[in-house]
Scaffold this active site. Structure first.
Site, PDB file in Angstrom:
ATOM      1  N   SER A 144       0.840  -1.196   0.000  1.00  0.00           N
ATOM      2  CA  SER A 144       0.000   0.000   0.000  1.00  0.00           C
ATOM      3  C   SER A 144       0.878   1.251   0.000  1.00  0.00           C
ATOM      4  CB  SER A 144      -0.948  -0.043   1.203  1.00  0.00           C
ATOM      5  OG  SER A 144      -1.887   0.988   1.146  1.00  0.00           O
ATOM      6  N   ASP A 353       4.555  24.043  -0.776  1.00  0.00           N
ATOM      7  CA  ASP A 353       5.957  23.785  -1.127  1.00  0.00           C
ATOM      8  C   ASP A 353       6.413  22.394  -0.707  1.00  0.00           C
ATOM      9  OD1 ASP A 353       5.822  24.319   1.589  1.00  0.00           O
ATOM     10  OD2 ASP A 353       7.637  25.569   1.640  1.00  0.00           O
ATOM     11  N   HIS A 406      -7.336  -5.128  -1.430  1.00  0.00           N
ATOM     12  CA  HIS A 406      -6.157  -4.348  -1.101  1.00  0.00           C
ATOM     13  C   HIS A 406      -5.268  -5.057  -0.074  1.00  0.00           C
ATOM     14  CE1 HIS A 406      -3.865  -0.605  -0.850  1.00  0.00           C
ATOM     15  NE2 HIS A 406      -3.886  -0.713   0.459  1.00  0.00           N
TER      16      HIS A 406
END
Length: 435
Positions: A144, A353, A406
């Site tokens: 994951s 940023d 998953h």
């Protein structure tokens, strides 16, 4: 603080390692962190020359598993490797981040501190350990979010890697968070529809619970007001195998009658609290969207995209739908242990940023064998985005399957890792120069 000790269990040797690493590798004057990693090897392998395999846990914000070495993927890994289970910075025994440890800091200080806990610095931590161990190259396994870390490692330090194995974790390296959440909201709706097809009576049970929460105050065992939005978030489990029936059993057990009036049962409320991993692992909530940010702000992407899906905003008389792994700004108003982090979360959501996490040029020249399990029905990592990424990485091969959800590595890890190792060896053989 008590430190972990070495021990042997059922023929497997577990050895703890502690390291002191910079908080900020670009400015080492900003302080240090303690990093913990657990070495796992077969007893008797002390003098063997097996290569290392470093495991990157999913999340973000969760420690490496505390395993039994004779089961799952680790059983297969120990045949070929000695394994290093890394507690990523801020988790487990690695300078843990929680509402308790962040309490002495101002919101601005919290945000600045937390900004150093993404995949780039997790990878730098691993590279620091590699150098401490004087290991020339090692293999990595990312599950994951750990797969996101793997692509960062391949971007920053490819020369340090022998093999890369990724399960359910090949991200887009360029798409903004909004693209990710548009895809995952669609997948989440697909899972909802599948759940309610299998258990049609669950729709009325969910509506009854949601309507009750709108009309009555119910409190979780920690004193937190329980809301419809919190109830919806247990849909995160739909990304895991065998979650539908477990969820239905929870719904069946929701109500009890007291003095002729319905209340939510204590057992149900306690289960709902146990589902709120954000309380104990706040990194998952506060940094989740930032894992998709490179030079841009998330600005609460999931919250904005959710407004494109009116069906997820429950109203009485309308169908009920669960949400998935998304995080939302209201969580920092409702969750007891997230409330002290609300201002820091707002600062980080507006941060523009963020450093880059992936080097597309480096990945386009990749020579490390990369083997990936990509799950066709993955609710958290969009298959089409994974394929898009892998198309730009030479020597990367994908096993695309609908056999697993998953959590495939947890469900059938021995088989999955065995296949990935075989794929990696085949790629490596093709890369060998002809004599």
């Amino acid at each position: 603080m008590t430190q972990a000790q070495a021990f042997i269990n059922d023929g497997v040797h577990y050895l703890p390692h502690y390291f002191t690493v910079p908080l900020n590798y670009r400015d080492t004057n900003q302080g240090t962190l303690t990093l913990f990693a657990r070495e796992v090897r077969l007893a008797g392998d002390e003098l063997s020359h097996k290569p290392w395999l470093v495991y990157f846990q999913g999340g973000p914000g969760f420690p490496a598993q505390r395993p039994n070495g004779h089961g799952g993927w680790l059983k297969r890994a120990l045949q070929d490797y000695r394994v290093l289970l890394l507690d990523q910075r801020g988790t487990g025994h690695s300078s843990v981040i929680s509402h308790q440890t962040l309490a002495p800091l101002t919101a601005t200080q919290q945000a600045e501190y937390l900004s150093h806990f993404r995949a780039d610095n997790i990878v730098r931590d691993a590279e620091f350990i590699r150098q401490q161990f004087a290991v020339e190259q090692w293999a990595i396994l990312g599950q994951s979010f750990g797969g996101f870390c793997s692509l960062t490692y391949l971007s920053l330090f490819p020369q340090s890697l022998l093999r890369s194995y990724i399960t359910g974790g090949v991200p887009s390296i360029c798409r903004p968070a909004d693209d990710v959440y548009r895809a995952t909201f669609k997948r989440t709706m697909d899972k909802n529809q599948a759940f309610f097809r299998q258990f049609p009576q669950a729709q009325s049970l969910c509506q009854a619970i949601a309507d009750h929460l709108i009309d009555h105050e119910e409190f979780l065992p920690n004193g937190q007001l329980f809301t419809v939005e919190q109830f919806q978030q247990i849909g995160i489990n739909f990304g895991m195998s065998d979650s539908f029936i477990a969820t239905y059993y929870q719904l069946e057990n929701a109500f009890i009658e007291v003095s002729g009036q319905p209340q939510l049962r204590y057992e149900f409320l306690n289960t709902m609290l146990s589902e709120q991993g954000f309380q104990t692992n706040p990194i998952y909530a506060i940094l989740h969207e930032s894992i998709y940010c490179q030079g841009n702000a998330s600005n609460w992407s999931a919250h904005r995209v959710r407004n494109e899906w009116a069906a997820f905003n429950y109203q009485k008389g309308q169908p009920f739908y669960f949400t998935g792994e998304m995080v939302f700004p209201w969580m920092f108003e409702q969750y007891t242990n997230l409330k002290p982090l609300q201002q820091a979360a707002e600062i980080l959501a507006a941060k523009t940023d963020w450093p880059t996490l992936y080097n597309a040029e480096q990945l386009a020249n990749n020579t490390v064998p990369v083997s990936c399990a990509v799950y066709a029905d993955d609710m958290f990592v969009e298959m089409d985005f994974s394929r898009e990424t892998l198309a730009g990485i030479p020597n990367a091969n994908a096993w695309i399957t609908n056999e697993y959800e998953h959590n495939g590595l947890r469900a059938d890890g021995e088989r999955i890792l065995d296949k990935l190792i075989a794929m990696g060896e085949q790629t490596a053989a093709m890369l060998k120069p002809l004599c």
